[in-house]
Design a protein around this motif. Structure first.
Motif, mmCIF file in Angstrom:
data_model
loop_
_atom_site.group_PDB
_atom_site.id
_atom_site.type_symbol
_atom_site.label_atom_id
_atom_site.label_comp_id
_atom_site.label_asym_id
_atom_site.label_seq_id
_atom_site.Cartn_x
_atom_site.Cartn_y
_atom_site.Cartn_z
ATOM 1 N N THR A 104 68.006 -4.104 57.027
ATOM 2 C CA THR A 104 67.254 -2.695 57.102
ATOM 3 C C THR A 104 68.387 -2.131 58.185
ATOM 4 O O THR A 104 68.613 -2.859 59.274
ATOM 5 N N ARG A 144 64.503 6.324 62.602
ATOM 6 C CA ARG A 144 64.159 5.956 61.582
ATOM 7 C C ARG A 144 64.657 4.440 60.759
ATOM 8 O O ARG A 144 65.659 3.996 61.390
ATOM 9 N N TRP A 204 65.840 2.336 57.022
ATOM 10 C CA TRP A 204 65.973 2.295 55.412
ATOM 11 C C TRP A 204 66.242 1.051 55.097
ATOM 12 O O TRP A 204 67.093 0.111 55.902
ATOM 13 N N LEU A 238 71.485 2.692 50.633
ATOM 14 C CA LEU A 238 70.339 2.787 51.055
ATOM 15 C C LEU A 238 69.437 3.070 49.843
ATOM 16 O O LEU A 238 69.979 3.660 49.014
ATOM 17 N N VAL A 295 66.567 4.860 48.493
ATOM 18 C CA VAL A 295 66.146 6.167 49.182
ATOM 19 C C VAL A 295 64.912 6.412 47.950
ATOM 20 O O VAL A 295 65.134 6.520 46.893
#
Length: 107
Positions: free
Chosen positions: A67, A73, A75, A104, A106
């Motif tokens: 992570t 934030r 991701w 990442l 997304v």
């Protein structure tokens, strides 16, 4: 440089792991060195941590997750590897300013 793939986006990071490889609190500390993502501009401080699944596993995809955290934030990463230009070199992943690629997820 950000590359799009079916899984997400790749950003380049400069930094190093802190802690021994057997330490469950070990984390990568660094900053974004190349990115086209608005949420992760160049120079943004990042931390990457590995979360172990905590159970016995049978497949490589079941070991846990990486992570990336930055600017409040987080991701999930599908891949976190040292930059291909450093492949095959003898190195310590705790060396400051080594280049890494984070892909990442997304959604």
């Amino acid at each position: 440089m950000t590359n799009s793939s079916g899984l997400g986006n790749v950003v380049c990071l400069s930094g190093a792991w802190r802690g021994e490889s057997t330490d469950p609190q070990r984390s990568f500390q660094g900053e974004v060195s190349r990115s086209d993502l608005e949420a992760l501009p160049v120079g943004t401080a990042v931390e990457v941590a590995f979360q172990d699944s905590g159970r016995r596993v049978t497949g490589p995809g079941e070991h846990g997750t990486y992570t990336l955290r930055a600017a409040g934030r987080s991701w999930t990463l599908s891949r976190f590897t040292q930059h291909a230009s450093q492949a095959g070199q003898s190195r310590d992943d705790r060396t400051p300013a080594s280049e890494w690629e984070a892909e990442l997820i997304v959604g």
